[in-house]
Design a protein around this motif. Structure first.
Motif, PDB file in Angstrom:
ATOM      1  N   TYR A 186       0.822  -1.204   0.000  1.00 59.88           N
ATOM      2  CA  TYR A 186       0.000   0.000   0.000  1.00 59.88           C
ATOM      3  C   TYR A 186       0.857   1.256   0.000  1.00 59.88           C
ATOM      4  O   TYR A 186       0.551   2.227  -0.692  1.00 59.88           O
ATOM      5  CB  TYR A 186      -0.919  -0.002   1.223  1.00 59.88           C
ATOM      6  N   ARG A 187       1.946   1.222   0.749  1.00 62.06           N
ATOM      7  CA  ARG A 187       2.808   2.405   0.841  1.00 62.06           C
ATOM      8  C   ARG A 187       3.361   2.776  -0.533  1.00 62.06           C
ATOM      9  O   ARG A 187       3.388   3.946  -0.913  1.00 62.06           O
ATOM     10  CB  ARG A 187       3.935   2.109   1.834  1.00 62.06           C
ATOM     11  N   HIS A 188       3.808   1.775  -1.276  1.00 63.55           N
ATOM     12  CA  HIS A 188       4.352   2.049  -2.606  1.00 63.55           C
ATOM     13  C   HIS A 188       3.265   2.420  -3.612  1.00 63.55           C
ATOM     14  O   HIS A 188       3.487   3.255  -4.491  1.00 63.55           O
ATOM     15  CB  HIS A 188       5.153   0.843  -3.103  1.00 63.55           C
ATOM     16  N   ARG A 189       2.093   1.787  -3.514  1.00 65.99           N
ATOM     17  CA  ARG A 189       0.989   2.167  -4.398  1.00 65.99           C
ATOM     18  C   ARG A 189       0.608   3.627  -4.186  1.00 65.99           C
ATOM     19  O   ARG A 189       0.380   4.373  -5.153  1.00 65.99           O
ATOM     20  CB  ARG A 189      -0.236   1.271  -4.146  1.00 65.99           C
ATOM     21  N   ARG A 190       0.548   4.046  -2.948  1.00 65.30           N
ATOM     22  CA  ARG A 190       0.171   5.423  -2.630  1.00 65.30           C
ATOM     23  C   ARG A 190       1.201   6.414  -3.157  1.00 65.30           C
ATOM     24  O   ARG A 190       0.864   7.507  -3.598  1.00 65.30           O
ATOM     25  CB  ARG A 190       0.030   5.566  -1.112  1.00 65.30           C
ATOM     26  N   GLN A 191       2.487   6.023  -3.127  1.00 70.64           N
ATOM     27  CA  GLN A 191       3.557   6.921  -3.565  1.00 70.64           C
ATOM     28  C   GLN A 191       3.908   6.763  -5.046  1.00 70.64           C
ATOM     29  O   GLN A 191       4.767   7.477  -5.554  1.00 70.64           O
ATOM     30  CB  GLN A 191       4.810   6.664  -2.716  1.00 70.64           C
ATOM     31  N   GLY A 192       3.214   5.821  -5.723  1.00 71.20           N
ATOM     32  CA  GLY A 192       3.496   5.583  -7.130  1.00 71.20           C
ATOM     33  C   GLY A 192       4.840   4.942  -7.377  1.00 71.20           C
ATOM     34  O   GLY A 192       5.435   5.129  -8.454  1.00 71.20           O
ATOM     35  N   LEU A 193       5.312   4.157  -6.417  1.00 74.12           N
ATOM     36  CA  LEU A 193       6.608   3.500  -6.534  1.00 74.12           C
ATOM     37  C   LEU A 193       6.425   2.038  -6.929  1.00 74.12           C
ATOM     38  O   LEU A 193       5.404   1.427  -6.623  1.00 74.12           O
ATOM     39  CB  LEU A 193       7.363   3.583  -5.202  1.00 74.12           C
ATOM     40  N   ALA A 248      -3.673  -4.064   6.336  1.00 76.81           N
ATOM     41  CA  ALA A 248      -3.808  -3.566   7.707  1.00 76.81           C
ATOM     42  C   ALA A 248      -2.726  -4.130   8.616  1.00 76.81           C
ATOM     43  O   ALA A 248      -2.333  -3.495   9.606  1.00 76.81           O
ATOM     44  CB  ALA A 248      -5.189  -3.920   8.252  1.00 76.81           C
ATOM     45  N   LEU A 249      -2.228  -5.317   8.284  1.00 73.43           N
ATOM     46  CA  LEU A 249      -1.177  -5.931   9.089  1.00 73.43           C
ATOM     47  C   LEU A 249       0.195  -5.409   8.716  1.00 73.43           C
ATOM     48  O   LEU A 249       1.076  -5.273   9.575  1.00 73.43           O
ATOM     49  CB  LEU A 249      -1.202  -7.459   8.901  1.00 73.43           C
ATOM     50  N   ASN A 250       0.399  -5.124   7.434  1.00 79.96           N
ATOM     51  CA  ASN A 250       1.710  -4.683   6.965  1.00 79.96           C
ATOM     52  C   ASN A 250       1.533  -4.007   5.610  1.00 79.96           C
ATOM     53  O   ASN A 250       0.960  -4.591   4.691  1.00 79.96           O
ATOM     54  CB  ASN A 250       2.653  -5.881   6.834  1.00 79.96           C
ATOM     55  N   ALA A 251       2.033  -2.770   5.478  1.00 81.25           N
ATOM     56  CA  ALA A 251       1.863  -2.006   4.238  1.00 81.25           C
ATOM     57  C   ALA A 251       3.018  -2.186   3.266  1.00 81.25           C
ATOM     58  O   ALA A 251       3.057  -1.551   2.215  1.00 81.25           O
ATOM     59  CB  ALA A 251       1.704  -0.517   4.568  1.00 81.25           C
ATOM     60  N   ASP A 252       3.973  -3.074   3.586  1.00 81.92           N
ATOM     61  CA  ASP A 252       5.126  -3.308   2.710  1.00 81.92           C
ATOM     62  C   ASP A 252       4.740  -4.149   1.493  1.00 81.92           C
ATOM     63  O   ASP A 252       3.668  -4.755   1.451  1.00 81.92           O
ATOM     64  CB  ASP A 252       6.227  -4.035   3.479  1.00 81.92           C
ATOM     65  N   ASP A 253       5.667  -4.214   0.530  1.00 84.39           N
ATOM     66  CA  ASP A 253       5.509  -5.128  -0.592  1.00 84.39           C
ATOM     67  C   ASP A 253       5.389  -6.557  -0.061  1.00 84.39           C
ATOM     68  O   ASP A 253       5.902  -6.878   1.024  1.00 84.39           O
ATOM     69  CB  ASP A 253       6.721  -5.046  -1.527  1.00 84.39           C
ATOM     70  N   LYS A 254       4.736  -7.407  -0.843  1.00 87.70           N
ATOM     71  CA  LYS A 254       4.501  -8.776  -0.383  1.00 87.70           C
ATOM     72  C   LYS A 254       4.842  -9.778  -1.487  1.00 87.70           C
ATOM     73  O   LYS A 254       4.515  -9.563  -2.652  1.00 87.70           O
ATOM     74  CB  LYS A 254       3.045  -8.949   0.059  1.00 87.70           C
ATOM     75  N   SER A 307      15.514   1.831   1.298  1.00 84.76           N
ATOM     76  CA  SER A 307      16.292   3.069   1.363  1.00 84.76           C
ATOM     77  C   SER A 307      17.310   3.199   0.235  1.00 84.76           C
ATOM     78  O   SER A 307      17.975   4.237   0.129  1.00 84.76           O
ATOM     79  CB  SER A 307      17.027   3.140   2.706  1.00 84.76           C
ATOM     80  N   ARG A 308      17.415   2.185  -0.608  1.00 89.82           N
ATOM     81  CA  ARG A 308      18.427   2.217  -1.675  1.00 89.82           C
ATOM     82  C   ARG A 308      17.759   2.508  -3.023  1.00 89.82           C
ATOM     83  O   ARG A 308      16.693   1.967  -3.328  1.00 89.82           O
ATOM     84  CB  ARG A 308      19.166   0.880  -1.748  1.00 89.82           C
ATOM     85  N   PRO A 309      18.383   3.351  -3.861  1.00 85.55           N
ATOM     86  CA  PRO A 309      17.703   3.844  -5.067  1.00 85.55           C
ATOM     87  C   PRO A 309      17.434   2.805  -6.146  1.00 85.55           C
ATOM     88  O   PRO A 309      16.540   2.999  -6.976  1.00 85.55           O
ATOM     89  CB  PRO A 309      18.653   4.939  -5.582  1.00 85.55           C
ATOM     90  N   ARG A 310      18.191   1.702  -6.170  1.00 84.38           N
ATOM     91  CA  ARG A 310      18.004   0.723  -7.244  1.00 84.38           C
ATOM     92  C   ARG A 310      17.692  -0.671  -6.684  1.00 84.38           C
ATOM     93  O   ARG A 310      18.006  -1.682  -7.292  1.00 84.38           O
ATOM     94  CB  ARG A 310      19.248   0.684  -8.141  1.00 84.38           C
ATOM     95  N   SER A 311      17.062  -0.701  -5.522  1.00 84.21           N
ATOM     96  CA  SER A 311      16.804  -1.983  -4.868  1.00 84.21           C
ATOM     97  C   SER A 311      15.811  -2.842  -5.641  1.00 84.21           C
ATOM     98  O   SER A 311      15.863  -4.079  -5.564  1.00 84.21           O
ATOM     99  CB  SER A 311      16.302  -1.755  -3.444  1.00 84.21           C
TER     100      SER A 311
END
Length: 262
Positions: A17-24, A245-251, A49-53
């Motif tokens: 969700y975090r990346h979807r919201r930021q367009g990443l 809701a449990l975790n907004a990271d990539d999955k 935190s890394r630009p090409r991860s």
């Protein structure tokens, strides 16, 4: 030559969700490779935190599928034991060297974790760098399927939640390998830490164990999916409000189920 079991494999990485919201883009990746004798599954979680991860995660799983399959395929008659651990460490060395050769002086910009499982006829090999995890399905107890979390790599520091990456100094020190010799294993699941809250329970002392209901559901969905449709509902599940809701990271969820179970 020992006959290799047949495995049905399916996996997917989706942006959180975090990346979807930021367009990443999604910074997770997964890949697998099969030969006549072995199957290799790999997942990676690029350092946010890394630009090409994102590129680093994709490169890591590609190289892992290639090098682990080559090493394991050439040693398919290897018996469970220290030789398997050595094979896994040698394959990681190949991956690391290739990764650093391709990323060069900017390697830290591509930082990523890596979790690999090798499915060989006599054993299952597991290697992890960072905080990915592996759950296996094996056996029954009182008629209930049993799920087991394979041991995870130790944290780089008990006072820090810092994750170890493929490009971390002294990465071999923090790499964990495991060899499982159990003919009862008929399902293997790899994931990045974006699914840890859904997939793992924590005891009072903090020890993790599989969430059996969730593990059973994701294995069963691959068991029962039509052969020409590798579980179309997986993407919707990984993007669901419940998991977000449990975790907004990539999955990432990469699964293999044995197709020649008796």
């Amino acid at each position: 030559m020992t006959a290799a079991p047949a495995w049905r494999i399916h996996g997917l990485s989706v942006e959180g969700y975090r990346h979807r919201r930021q367009g990443l883009p999604c910074q997770d990746a997964c890949a697998y490779a099969t030969t006549s004798s072995v199957a290799v599954l790999a997942v990676a979680d690029g350092a946010g935190s890394r630009p090409r991860s994102e590129e680093g995660a994709r490169l890591a799983v590609k190289l892992a599928a290639e090098h682990f399959a080559r090493r394991a395929g050439a040693a398919v008659e290897t018996r469970p034991g220290e030789a398997v651990h050595e094979l896994l460490r040698d394959a990681l060395h190949d991956v690391s060297k290739d990764f650093l050769d391709q990323t060069g002086a900017d390697a830290q910009d591509f930082a990523t974790t890596l979790t690999v499982v090798v499915l060989a006829p006599r054993w299952i090999g597991h290697l992890t760098v960072g905080d990915g995890f592996v759950v296996v399905r094996a056996g029954t107890e009182d008629g209930e399927r049993q799920f087991h979390l394979l041991p995870q790599a130790a944290a780089a520091s008990e006072y820090s939640n810092e994750t170890v990456f493929l490009t971390s100094p002294d990465v071999a020190r923090w790499t964990h390998t495991e060899c499982v010799a159990d003919d009862g294993v008929d399902g293997v699941l790899l994931s990045t830490d974006g699914l840890a809250q859904a997939m793992l329970n924590r005891s009072a002392d903090g020890a993790p164990s599989p969430n059996t209901s969730f593990a059973d559901a994701v294995f069963r969905s691959l068991d029962t999916a039509p052969e020409d449709d590798r579980d179309p509902n997986l993407a919707a599940l990984l993007r669901s409000d419940r998991l977000t809701a449990l975790n907004a990271d990539d999955k990432t969820l990469l699964r293999a189920v044995r197709t020649n179970r008796r």
